[in-house]
Design a protein around this motif. Sequence first.
Motif, PDB file in Angstrom:
ATOM      1  N   PRO A 146      -8.151  -8.031   9.676  1.00  0.00           N
ATOM      2  CA  PRO A 146      -7.451  -6.744   9.723  1.00  0.00           C
ATOM      3  C   PRO A 146      -8.414  -5.595   9.949  1.00  0.00           C
ATOM      4  O   PRO A 146      -9.637  -5.738   9.823  1.00  0.00           O
ATOM      5  N   HIS A 183       4.304  -3.786  10.259  1.00  0.00           N
ATOM      6  CA  HIS A 183       3.041  -4.424   9.880  1.00  0.00           C
ATOM      7  C   HIS A 183       3.320  -5.881   9.519  1.00  0.00           C
ATOM      8  O   HIS A 183       4.119  -6.156   8.617  1.00  0.00           O
ATOM      9  N   THR A 214       4.233 -14.271  12.020  1.00  0.00           N
ATOM     10  CA  THR A 214       5.271 -13.695  11.160  1.00  0.00           C
ATOM     11  C   THR A 214       6.439 -13.173  11.980  1.00  0.00           C
ATOM     12  O   THR A 214       7.564 -13.065  11.476  1.00  0.00           O
ATOM     13  N   THR A 267       5.886  -5.358   6.400  1.00  0.00           N
ATOM     14  CA  THR A 267       6.245  -4.049   5.863  1.00  0.00           C
ATOM     15  C   THR A 267       6.542  -3.134   7.040  1.00  0.00           C
ATOM     16  O   THR A 267       5.727  -3.015   7.959  1.00  0.00           O
ATOM     17  N   ARG A 291       1.789  -9.877   8.615  1.00  0.00           N
ATOM     18  CA  ARG A 291       0.644 -10.621   8.106  1.00  0.00           C
ATOM     19  C   ARG A 291      -0.117 -11.277   9.255  1.00  0.00           C
ATOM     20  O   ARG A 291      -1.348 -11.295   9.282  1.00  0.00           O
ATOM     21  N   GLU A 328       4.907 -10.539   3.738  1.00  0.00           N
ATOM     22  CA  GLU A 328       4.794 -11.007   5.116  1.00  0.00           C
ATOM     23  C   GLU A 328       4.941  -9.871   6.121  1.00  0.00           C
ATOM     24  O   GLU A 328       4.351  -9.909   7.204  1.00  0.00           O
ATOM     25  N   ASN A 351      11.701  -5.131   4.557  1.00  0.00           N
ATOM     26  CA  ASN A 351      10.800  -5.000   3.414  1.00  0.00           C
ATOM     27  C   ASN A 351      11.305  -5.782   2.205  1.00  0.00           C
ATOM     28  O   ASN A 351      10.528  -6.422   1.485  1.00  0.00           O
ATOM     29  N   ASN A 380      -4.611  -3.538   6.497  1.00  0.00           N
ATOM     30  CA  ASN A 380      -4.654  -4.932   6.035  1.00  0.00           C
ATOM     31  C   ASN A 380      -3.721  -5.870   6.793  1.00  0.00           C
ATOM     32  O   ASN A 380      -3.650  -7.057   6.481  1.00  0.00           O
ATOM     33  N   ALA A 381      -2.998  -5.359   7.790  1.00  0.00           N
ATOM     34  CA  ALA A 381      -2.097  -6.207   8.573  1.00  0.00           C
ATOM     35  C   ALA A 381      -2.855  -6.911   9.695  1.00  0.00           C
ATOM     36  O   ALA A 381      -3.809  -6.365  10.254  1.00  0.00           O
ATOM     37  N   LEU A 393       1.962  -4.214   3.229  1.00  0.00           N
ATOM     38  CA  LEU A 393       1.116  -4.325   4.409  1.00  0.00           C
ATOM     39  C   LEU A 393       1.070  -2.973   5.110  1.00  0.00           C
ATOM     40  O   LEU A 393       2.063  -2.237   5.145  1.00  0.00           O
ATOM     41  N   HIS A 394      -0.086  -2.647   5.677  1.00  0.00           N
ATOM     42  CA  HIS A 394      -0.269  -1.355   6.327  1.00  0.00           C
ATOM     43  C   HIS A 394      -1.308  -1.509   7.432  1.00  0.00           C
ATOM     44  O   HIS A 394      -1.754  -2.631   7.731  1.00  0.00           O
TER      45      HIS A 394
END
Length: 323
Positions: free
Chosen positions: A19, A255, A261, A236, A257, A234, A228, A197-198, A193-194
């Motif tokens: 990420p 976002h 996904t 967001t 994972r 998984e 969500n 970090n996605a 997730l954002h």
Amino acid sequence: MTAAETGDSTGGTGAAVPPAGHQTVLAPEHILHSGNSGMIVERTAQVRGEFHSESREFARELAEYINTRQQGVASVFVYEETFGTKDLVHWLIHLNSMDDYETLVRMGSQDEGYRGLFGKARIDESKGGGGWARMFVDGTLRESVLLPQFWGMYGTAVDGTLERQSTVFQEAGTTVALPPARHQTSQPDDLLLHSANAGIVIHRTAQIMYDFRSEARQFAREAAEAINDNLAGEATVLLYEDAFGPMDRIHWLIHLRSLGTYQRLLQLHVQNESVRDIFFRERAPEKGAGGTWARMFAQGSFEDVALTPHHWGLYATRLPSAR
């Protein structure tokens, strides 16, 4: 350069894309991202093919200079289009507020280190030499400003109550702070997730029909929160408004994972009846019977762009040490 930065963050399998948070030396708690920032500037530029590698080195060096010099003010990450236009680089510039953008502007006249990044010779003499400007196609640097959506924004209505619960409505005085997009969802922090970090960020845009300004935003938030609620950890989905572009153009940042996904999203919209109801339910009957969400948006205006966080060596670019 860590194992994650070379795309090998899975103990040697190479299965996961690192990420964007791996692009900076800052600790996660010191990073601004799509969930906790008050403003995002998306900057794009088309790279000239012959400067495939040099352009990424410049993009990353510029981003990390801002990250380390403006900690708490701005965080910048670099992404590549996963399936769209090749060599179109995206920077996501996350800021606490519009006021902080002025800090970045002042860097251009007051920070000699920052100014030096733009004056630095970056292209080998064997390619004709030159600085950053030669790396990009003239006229392709563009910016869009995304503001986290909150109820009542831009003169829209919900139910007369939600609009008055926003911090913007309740704040007194001349200082206004927009609530970050993280407030749109009840996902816990450890599952959120954002942009930092996605594994993949899908940027979806759509143009709202003016007659459905309020209803379309309610649908947009409802559709986002359905994902969500059902795919926490998984996926967001967060919603933003276009600040200075076309009026009533909205942005979802989806976002994920990982790219895989996306298949879970497809499955959710087939199997989950409550999610399906969001798309088939009649909306705004007082404005004409028989209409669903589809009539709220301009035909053909929905567009998705998948963004992969840049890591060294991505798309066969050279590693920064290979000069």
